[in-house]
Design an enzyme around this catalytic site. Sequence first.
Site, PDB file in Angstrom:
ATOM      1  CG  ASP A  81      -2.241   0.648   1.002  1.00  0.00           C
ATOM      2  OD1 ASP A  81      -2.464   1.133  -0.115  1.00  0.00           O
ATOM      3  OD2 ASP A  81      -3.050   0.694   1.940  1.00  0.00           O
ATOM      4  CG  HIS A  82      -1.101   4.891   0.141  1.00  0.00           C
ATOM      5  ND1 HIS A  82      -1.442   5.889  -0.751  1.00  0.00           N
ATOM      6  CD2 HIS A  82      -2.260   4.307   0.508  1.00  0.00           C
ATOM      7  CE1 HIS A  82      -2.754   5.912  -0.897  1.00  0.00           C
ATOM      8  NE2 HIS A  82      -3.270   4.965  -0.155  1.00  0.00           N
TER       9      HIS A  82
HETATM   10 ZN   LIG Z   1      -5.143   4.438   0.485  1.00  0.00          ZN
END
Ligand SMILES: [Zn+2]
Length: 281
Positions: A81-82
């Site tokens: 994620d990110h």
């Molecule tokens: Zn997000």
Amino acid sequence: MITPFTELLTEERKRGGAVGAFTCYDFETARAVLDAAHSATRPAILLISKNIFSAPGGEELVAGIRALANQVPTPTCLQLDHVGDIKLIAHAFANGFDAVMVDGANLPLEAHITLAAEASVLAQRSGGSTEVELGQIAGDEDYSAGAQTGALTNPDEVERFVSLTAPACLAVSIGNVHGEYAFPPTLDWSRLEAIRAKANVPLSLHGASGLLDGDVRRAVLAGITKVNINTDIRRAYLQATELAFPQVRDGWNVRALHDRQVEAVSRAVGAKLRELTPTQV
Ligand SMILES: [Zn+2]
């Protein structure tokens, strides 16, 4: 069964539902997500944050979760994620991730495009995929505090951004934030419609935990194919821990605590999966 990110999304888009992407902090949350997905016979994406992946034991945790996912018949994959660090993105593809969420939202647009295009080349070399974000989804992924909406996705920038960065999925900012909402959320539905008309890739909605159930369903019907859920998972996990603690401290039973955590998270994931299931006509 580990299945390519692109395949999960394209198949689901044809069905008219959305794939749930759930943040996994440890083996227990991953087990819970996989149990719920298996029971519902629905696909799911296992999200791992860069802080968990980068921590000591993070690579081993990813390898373990991947092995667990491969034992479950339902289609799943792992996504980092990110992340905005290109070295960490390369490291992720070399260590069992099928997709990364490329986060250059705090960069000027042209630098963001360069980062996302570079990540896309790395993804293609490893058979993986990228997701990119246009605009900025405010808030923190690990800590929930009242967040206000960041920069909204500009539909006029979508075509060029997607063609230059070649993602498998585009995350939209239409009033959604990570974590808790500072004000009751108002999603910009006409903006979503305009983005959907310009993007030739599946769209994702992050920060779904604080949205009304009806809004999540409406977003799926309006063309969202991936929905990220994090805060609801952490809340279920920690509330179960608190509730179970008075009983499990009798005998200091860690195994019983883990069972209660898995049950609670699995219930929360199951509820979200039902919202994302295609409507039967
Ligand atoms: Zn997000």
